[in-house]
Design a protein around this motif. Structure first.
Motif, PDB file in Angstrom:
ATOM      1  N   GLU A 246     -15.963  15.842  -3.422  1.00 56.19           N
ATOM      2  CA  GLU A 246     -16.229  15.430  -4.813  1.00 56.19           C
ATOM      3  C   GLU A 246     -15.067  14.620  -5.351  1.00 56.19           C
ATOM      4  N   ALA A 247     -13.846  15.132  -5.096  1.00 55.51           N
ATOM      5  CA  ALA A 247     -12.650  14.457  -5.605  1.00 55.51           C
ATOM      6  C   ALA A 247     -12.545  13.053  -5.004  1.00 55.51           C
ATOM      7  N   LEU A 248     -12.841  12.944  -3.704  1.00 54.59           N
ATOM      8  CA  LEU A 248     -12.752  11.636  -3.042  1.00 54.59           C
ATOM      9  C   LEU A 248     -13.772  10.666  -3.624  1.00 54.59           C
ATOM     10  N   LYS A 249     -14.958  11.183  -3.885  1.00 52.96           N
ATOM     11  CA  LYS A 249     -16.023  10.319  -4.443  1.00 52.96           C
ATOM     12  C   LYS A 249     -15.623   9.764  -5.793  1.00 52.96           C
ATOM     13  N   ALA A 250     -14.841  10.571  -6.541  1.00 52.82           N
ATOM     14  CA  ALA A 250     -14.482  10.167  -7.898  1.00 52.82           C
ATOM     15  C   ALA A 250     -13.392   9.091  -7.891  1.00 52.82           C
ATOM     16  N   LEU A 251     -12.720   8.923  -6.737  1.00 53.91           N
ATOM     17  CA  LEU A 251     -11.607   7.962  -6.682  1.00 53.91           C
ATOM     18  C   LEU A 251     -12.117   6.519  -6.672  1.00 53.91           C
ATOM     19  N   PRO A 252     -11.405   5.605  -7.374  1.00 54.16           N
ATOM     20  CA  PRO A 252     -11.747   4.181  -7.260  1.00 54.16           C
ATOM     21  C   PRO A 252     -11.547   3.728  -5.815  1.00 54.16           C
ATOM     22  N   ALA A 253     -12.345   2.778  -5.361  1.00 55.70           N
ATOM     23  CA  ALA A 253     -12.333   2.342  -3.967  1.00 55.70           C
ATOM     24  C   ALA A 253     -10.935   1.926  -3.513  1.00 55.70           C
ATOM     25  N   GLU A 254     -10.203   1.264  -4.395  1.00 56.07           N
ATOM     26  CA  GLU A 254      -8.849   0.791  -4.064  1.00 56.07           C
ATOM     27  C   GLU A 254      -7.953   1.961  -3.675  1.00 56.07           C
ATOM     28  N   ASP A 255      -7.973   3.005  -4.558  1.00 54.81           N
ATOM     29  CA  ASP A 255      -7.117   4.182  -4.336  1.00 54.81           C
ATOM     30  C   ASP A 255      -7.509   4.901  -3.055  1.00 54.81           C
ATOM     31  N   LEU A 256      -8.820   4.926  -2.810  1.00 55.27           N
ATOM     32  CA  LEU A 256      -9.319   5.621  -1.630  1.00 55.27           C
ATOM     33  C   LEU A 256      -8.775   4.951  -0.377  1.00 55.27           C
ATOM     34  N   LYS A 257      -8.746   3.606  -0.427  1.00 56.96           N
ATOM     35  CA  LYS A 257      -8.257   2.821   0.712  1.00 56.96           C
ATOM     36  C   LYS A 257      -6.781   3.150   0.961  1.00 56.96           C
ATOM     37  N   THR A 258      -5.986   3.128  -0.125  1.00 55.05           N
ATOM     38  CA  THR A 258      -4.556   3.427  -0.005  1.00 55.05           C
ATOM     39  C   THR A 258      -4.365   4.827   0.563  1.00 55.05           C
ATOM     40  N   LEU A 259      -5.171   5.748   0.030  1.00 60.07           N
ATOM     41  CA  LEU A 259      -5.055   7.145   0.459  1.00 60.07           C
ATOM     42  C   LEU A 259      -5.322   7.265   1.953  1.00 60.07           C
ATOM     43  N   LEU A 260      -6.393   6.620   2.401  1.00 57.66           N
ATOM     44  CA  LEU A 260      -6.754   6.705   3.815  1.00 57.66           C
ATOM     45  C   LEU A 260      -5.658   6.090   4.688  1.00 57.66           C
ATOM     46  N   GLN A 261      -5.076   4.993   4.184  1.00 64.90           N
ATOM     47  CA  GLN A 261      -3.985   4.362   4.943  1.00 64.90           C
ATOM     48  C   GLN A 261      -2.802   5.315   5.039  1.00 64.90           C
ATOM     49  N   ASP A 262      -2.488   5.991   3.903  1.00 62.58           N
ATOM     50  CA  ASP A 262      -1.375   6.941   3.882  1.00 62.58           C
ATOM     51  C   ASP A 262      -1.616   8.071   4.874  1.00 62.58           C
TER      52      ASP A 262
END
Ligand code: HEC
Length: 265
Positions: A246-262
Motif C-alpha cells: 500500500e505504501a509503495l503504491k502511494a509513492l509518486p513514480a519518481e520516488d519509487l524509482k529512486t527507492l528501487l535504485q537505492d
C-alpha cells in the motif's frame, strides 16, 4: 247475479268473504321465517362456554410450563448452547469464566450492544461482529483490552470485511473488574470460546498505556503481542507485506524509482 249470491259460501270464507284463508297462509309464512337476528342478545351455547374455559385453562398452564419465565435472553446463544456442565470434582459453577460471563452480561448490554448488537453480530458496514471475530478470539486479550480502554478508529478487517469507523473509549466509564468481565463475556458468548481475562491483566495494561489519549488503529494493535506481559514496551509494529505494498503504491513514480535504485545498490 242473483244465482251467484244464493250459492252456499265456502265455509272457510264464510267469516269474511274468503280472507280467512289468506290469514292462515300468511301466518304459516311468517312462522317459516327465522327470527330477526339481534346483536349481542343471544346467549352463548353452553358447550362453547365450557370449551373456551378449558382452552384458557390449558393455555395458562402451557405458558406457565414452557414460557421460560418470559426471560428476554431465553433464546440467546448462551441459553441454547449453555456452558458444558462442570467436571465432577471441579470448582462447580464458580469457575472464573462462568462468574465473569454472568457479571459481564449486563455490562455488555449497556456499553457494547448498542453498536455490536445483542447477538454480537454487529451491523454490516458499520459495526464489526464480535461473534467469531479473530480480534476477540485472539489467544490473549492484550489487543481487545486496549480497544475497550481507549477505543478504536480507522480501517480494520474483521472476518474478511473491512470497516472504517470509530469506537469510543471506556477507560473512564468502567473499572478494571468491569472491563475484565465484559471482555471475558465477549470471548465466551455468541458461540465464542476463549480464556477468562483477569482484572489484574486490565490493570497492568491500563497502567502501561496511561499516557494514551487517542483511540488505537488496527495497524498499531497488530504490533502488540496478543498475549504475554511487557505491555509497556510493545515492539514497534512490523509492517505486513500488504502494508508495504500500500505504501509503495502511494509513492509518486519518481520516488519509487529512486527507492528501487537505492535498494538495488
Ligand atoms: C459507538 C459504537 C460502539 C460501541 C458502544 C462499542 N463498539 Fe466496539 N467497535 C465499534 C466500531 C465502529 C469498531 C471498529 C472500529 C474501526 O472501524 O476501526 C469496533 C471494534 C471493536 C472490536 C474489534 C473488532 C471486532 O469486531 O472484533 C472489539 C473487540 C470491540 N469493538 C469490542 C467492544 C466492546 C467490548 C464494547 C463494549 C465495552 C464495544 N466494543 C463498544 C463500535 C462500538
Amino acid at each position: 247475479m242473483s244465482a251467484d249470491s244464493n250459492r252456499p259460501l265456502d265455509p272457510a270464507a264464510a267469516l269474511d268473504r274468503g280472507e280467512a284463508t289468506d290469514v292462515v297462509q300468511m301466518h304459516a309464512a311468517v312462522q317459516r321465517e327465522r327470527p330477526e337476528p339481534m346483536e349481542g342478545s343471544e346467549p352463548l351455547n353452553l358447550w362453547l362456554v365450557v370449551f373456551i374455559a378449558v382452552l384458557l385453562f390449558w393455555a395458562g398452564s402451557y405458558l406457565t410450563q414452557y414460557s421460560g419465565g418470559f426471560r428476554a435472553d431465553e433464546f440467546s446463544e448462551n441459553q441454547i448452547n449453555p456452558a458444558p456442565p462442570p467436571v465432577v470434582g471441579g470448582s462447580g459453577g464458580d469457575d472464573p469464566v462462568t462468574k465473569a460471563v454472568k457479571a459481564g452480561t449486563p455490562l455488555y448490554v449497556t456499553y457494547c450492544a448498542p453498536c455490536h448488537q445483542g447477538d454480537g453480530n454487529g451491523v454490516a458496514g458499520q459495526f464489526p461482529p464480535l461473534a467469531g471475530s479473530e480480534w476477540v478470539l485472539a489467544e490473549g486479550p492484550n489487543r481487545i483490552i486496549r480497544i475497550v480502554l481507549h477505543g478504536l478508529g480507522g480501517p480494520i478487517t474483521v472476518k474478511g470485511s473491512t470497516y472504517n469507523n470509530q469506537m469510543n473509549a471506556f477507560r473512564d466509564s468502567m473499572d478494571d473488574v468491569q472491563i475484565a468481565n465484559v471482555v471475558t463475556y465477549i470471548r465466551n458468548s455468541f458461540g465464542n470460546k476463549g480464556s477468562a481475562v483477569s482484572a489484574a491483566e486490565v490493570a497492568a495494561i491500563r497502567t502501561a498505556t496511561a499516557a494514551r489519549v487517542d483511540p488505537w488503529s488496527a495497524a498499531e494493535l497488530e504490533g502488540v503481542a496478543v498475549s504475554g506481559g511487557g505491555e509497556g514496551a510493545a515492539a514497534p509494529a512490523a509492517l505486513t507485506v500488504d502494508q508495504i505494498k500500500e505504501a509503495l503504491k502511494a509513492l509518486p513514480a519518481e520516488d519509487l524509482k529512486t527507492l528501487l535504485q537505492d535498494v538495488a545498490k
